[in-house]
Design a protein around this motif. Structure first.
Motif, mmCIF file in Angstrom:
data_model
loop_
_atom_site.group_PDB
_atom_site.id
_atom_site.type_symbol
_atom_site.label_atom_id
_atom_site.label_comp_id
_atom_site.label_asym_id
_atom_site.label_seq_id
_atom_site.Cartn_x
_atom_site.Cartn_y
_atom_site.Cartn_z
ATOM 1 N N HIS A 3 0.854 -1.190 0.000
ATOM 2 C CA HIS A 3 0.000 0.000 0.000
ATOM 3 C C HIS A 3 0.887 1.236 0.000
ATOM 4 O O HIS A 3 1.938 1.251 0.642
ATOM 5 C CB HIS A 3 -0.891 0.020 1.248
ATOM 6 C CG HIS A 3 -1.775 -1.171 1.363
ATOM 7 N ND1 HIS A 3 -3.019 -1.233 0.799
ATOM 8 C CD2 HIS A 3 -1.578 -2.356 1.985
ATOM 9 C CE1 HIS A 3 -3.561 -2.396 1.054
ATOM 10 N NE2 HIS A 3 -2.705 -3.104 1.777
ATOM 11 N N ARG A 4 0.453 2.265 -0.686
ATOM 12 C CA ARG A 4 1.151 3.548 -0.688
ATOM 13 C C ARG A 4 0.460 4.457 0.314
ATOM 14 O O ARG A 4 -0.761 4.410 0.462
ATOM 15 C CB ARG A 4 1.141 4.164 -2.077
ATOM 16 C CG ARG A 4 1.867 3.294 -3.114
ATOM 17 C CD ARG A 4 1.984 3.941 -4.466
ATOM 18 N NE ARG A 4 2.953 5.017 -4.533
ATOM 19 C CZ ARG A 4 4.281 4.880 -4.512
ATOM 20 N NH1 ARG A 4 4.801 3.690 -4.403
ATOM 21 N NH2 ARG A 4 5.073 5.920 -4.609
ATOM 22 N N THR A 15 5.615 3.289 1.720
ATOM 23 C CA THR A 15 4.901 2.079 1.317
ATOM 24 C C THR A 15 4.855 1.159 2.521
ATOM 25 O O THR A 15 5.732 1.212 3.399
ATOM 26 C CB THR A 15 5.579 1.345 0.143
ATOM 27 O OG1 THR A 15 6.900 0.985 0.511
ATOM 28 C CG2 THR A 15 5.579 2.194 -1.120
ATOM 29 N N ARG A 17 3.361 -2.979 3.782
ATOM 30 C CA ARG A 17 2.658 -4.254 3.613
ATOM 31 C C ARG A 17 2.002 -4.544 4.961
ATOM 32 O O ARG A 17 2.693 -4.691 5.974
ATOM 33 C CB ARG A 17 3.618 -5.375 3.242
ATOM 34 C CG ARG A 17 2.935 -6.715 3.007
ATOM 35 C CD ARG A 17 3.936 -7.857 2.806
ATOM 36 N NE ARG A 17 5.133 -7.464 2.097
ATOM 37 C CZ ARG A 17 5.312 -7.583 0.779
ATOM 38 N NH1 ARG A 17 4.353 -8.071 0.023
ATOM 39 N NH2 ARG A 17 6.451 -7.218 0.223
ATOM 40 N N LEU A 97 -3.360 5.854 4.076
ATOM 41 C CA LEU A 97 -3.155 4.889 2.994
ATOM 42 C C LEU A 97 -4.070 5.187 1.819
ATOM 43 O O LEU A 97 -5.284 5.339 1.983
ATOM 44 C CB LEU A 97 -3.389 3.464 3.502
ATOM 45 C CG LEU A 97 -2.481 3.019 4.640
ATOM 46 C CD1 LEU A 97 -2.789 1.584 5.025
ATOM 47 C CD2 LEU A 97 -1.014 3.201 4.286
ATOM 48 N N ASP A 98 -3.475 5.265 0.642
ATOM 49 C CA ASP A 98 -4.235 5.528 -0.583
ATOM 50 C C ASP A 98 -5.359 4.511 -0.749
ATOM 51 O O ASP A 98 -5.135 3.300 -0.601
ATOM 52 C CB ASP A 98 -3.329 5.454 -1.814
ATOM 53 C CG ASP A 98 -2.282 6.553 -1.865
ATOM 54 O OD1 ASP A 98 -2.368 7.504 -1.052
ATOM 55 O OD2 ASP A 98 -1.387 6.462 -2.723
ATOM 56 N N HIS A 100 -7.982 3.934 1.051
ATOM 57 C CA HIS A 100 -8.595 3.365 2.256
ATOM 58 C C HIS A 100 -9.375 4.432 3.009
ATOM 59 O O HIS A 100 -8.906 5.555 3.190
ATOM 60 C CB HIS A 100 -7.550 2.739 3.169
ATOM 61 C CG HIS A 100 -7.032 1.453 2.645
ATOM 62 N ND1 HIS A 100 -7.699 0.260 2.800
ATOM 63 C CD2 HIS A 100 -5.916 1.168 1.938
ATOM 64 C CE1 HIS A 100 -7.022 -0.699 2.218
ATOM 65 N NE2 HIS A 100 -5.929 -0.175 1.685
#
Length: 137
Positions: A3-4, A15, A17, A97-98, A100
């Protein structure tokens, strides 16, 4: 899945995980988290990489000093923290988080006032619920 993420102003970009996607989403009742009010998800220490703005991150610790909270010194947004309850993990601000949405239907709230490192027991203090209002227009 990687996730970015970023702070509000974009100075800090990273980033991550997540250990179990958003299944680890939670809030906390400790004095700091209660005031901060964000939803955190979990990542292992090695699974987050700051791509930009590491020098812009500021760290805040209190009480035992075990939890280390990181936020952007420009916009003030909390991005992640090293967890006291699980020192080999970070809690990551879901709102950073992008793609979300931190407004999940139900979020468990952990009892951080009776911290598991102090009591030996991890306990849910309650749940926050969010119901979207349908547009009436």
């Amino acid at each position: 899945m990687i996730h970015r993420g970023a702070c509000h102003c974009g100075a800090v970009r990273f980033t991550v995980r997540l250990t179990d996607g958003i299944e680890t989403a939670r809030r906390c009742t400790c004095s700091y988290c209660a005031m901060r009010g964000s939803v955190a998800v979990s990542a292992r220490l090695d699974d987050i990489a700051v791509l930009q703005g590491e020098e812009t991150l500021t760290r805040y610790t209190f009480n035992t000093g075990a939890a280390q909270h990181f936020f952007c010194r420009i916009c003030g947004i909390y991005t992640h923290h090293r967890r006291r309850s699980e020192p080999d993990e970070y809690g990551v601000n879901l709102a950073c988080l992008d793609g979300h949405d931190p407004f999940l239907p139900v979020v468990p709230v952990m009892d951080g006032q009776q911290h598991p490192r102090d009591t030996g027991v991890s306990r849910i203090a309650g749940h926050l619920r969010f119901e979207r209002v349908e547009d009436n227009a």
